[in-house]
Scaffold this active site. Sequence first.
Site, short mmCIF file in Angstrom:
data_model
loop_
_atom_site.label_atom_id
_atom_site.label_comp_id
_atom_site.label_asym_id
_atom_site.label_seq_id
_atom_site.Cartn_x
_atom_site.Cartn_y
_atom_site.Cartn_z
N HIS A 1 27.33 52.47 -44.36
CA HIS A 1 26.28 52.59 -43.35
C HIS A 1 26.18 51.25 -42.63
O HIS A 1 25.70 50.26 -43.20
CB HIS A 1 24.95 52.96 -44.00
CG HIS A 1 23.80 53.00 -43.05
ND1 HIS A 1 23.71 53.94 -42.04
CD2 HIS A 1 22.72 52.21 -42.93
CE1 HIS A 1 22.60 53.73 -41.35
NE2 HIS A 1 21.98 52.68 -41.88
N LYS B 1 20.05 47.39 -36.22
CA LYS B 1 21.50 47.25 -36.05
C LYS B 1 22.00 47.90 -34.77
O LYS B 1 22.81 47.31 -34.03
CB LYS B 1 22.23 47.87 -37.26
CG LYS B 1 21.93 47.20 -38.59
CD LYS B 1 22.77 47.78 -39.72
CE LYS B 1 22.44 49.22 -40.02
NZ LYS B 1 21.05 49.41 -40.53
N ASP C 1 26.46 53.48 -37.41
CA ASP C 1 25.88 54.30 -38.47
C ASP C 1 26.86 54.62 -39.60
O ASP C 1 26.63 54.25 -40.74
CB ASP C 1 25.29 55.60 -37.90
CG ASP C 1 24.41 56.30 -38.93
OD1 ASP C 1 23.61 55.60 -39.58
OD2 ASP C 1 24.53 57.51 -39.09
N ARG D 1 19.18 27.23 -44.48
CA ARG D 1 18.83 26.35 -43.36
C ARG D 1 20.03 25.50 -42.95
O ARG D 1 20.31 25.28 -41.79
CB ARG D 1 17.66 25.43 -43.75
CG ARG D 1 16.39 26.19 -44.06
CD ARG D 1 15.86 26.92 -42.83
NE ARG D 1 15.55 26.01 -41.75
CZ ARG D 1 14.40 25.36 -41.64
NH1 ARG D 1 13.44 25.53 -42.53
NH2 ARG D 1 14.18 24.54 -40.62
#
Length: 309
Positions: free
Chosen positions: A139, A160, A178, A245
Amino acid sequence: MSKLYAKKLIDFFKLEIVSGDDKLDNVIEAYGINRAGLELTGYFEDGEKSHRIIVMSTKEYSYIMNFGEEERKVRYEKLFSRKIPMIILTDKFEDPIAIDTAKKTNSLLVRTNTESTSDFTQSVLEFMDDYFAPLTEVHASCINIFGKGVLLIGESGIGKSEITLDLVKANHLFVGDDRIVITKKSNELYGKSHEILKNLVEVRGIGIVDVSQTNGYQVILEKTKIDLVIELTQFKKNGIDDSERLGNTFAGYNILGVDVPYIKIPVSSGRNIPNIIEAAVAKLKIKQSGLYEDETQILSERALNFNND
């Protein structure tokens, strides 16, 4: 995995049917191609290899023509009795006894007029890859960015599909949304859309969008190598910020036993995620080019120089 029938190979490579035209529904169950050198000596392997397609060309012809007609007939009969799904002759194999024997045994014998036997066999193997290569379905959304295939994963509703449309608008190539089918070939991964959802994107609030109609077929890519997996996550999910970070390395994401470079990108309002994804792909390309410089090292050197000044 769909079945590979002899007829599919015959049609795709425009092979001439010499005999056995009622055997076109023979199922090719084993990956690979055998050259018939050993088989013409009378030796036959057991197991899966014994059911491969056989090709006979110059080498096989030079060998078998060392024998008289009766002996050649006997050897061909042994070969054709093995229920091989299909035997392919090249133009360089010209023994009429082979053709007569194939017709008498009603074996599927075809001919190719290709000039290079090695190029032809390689093309057949590549065609067979789509039927025999390991595959899985995920998916995700799949898009080609700057020549790199990117798989976007993340929980349902993270955005997405919408991000994929933004990237297509920025002139990147759409592969699928998908349901992405991933195939492993030569230890590399290739992604394409599930046939049912080809060219389609589902956008909440709008419904189904056909990218080929809204953006044109020039933005559609049939399949792409998977070079990077990007997981879209909620920023500060459960109140915790677990995003990197100063991360300067890509982790690995395992698909079908292959580790693909992988990063997480937190999604929140105000962040231009398509731009960030483009930057991630650009960084991957730089790292793979060998020109990459460690950003933390650069910062350390600049800080040291600044303090010395």
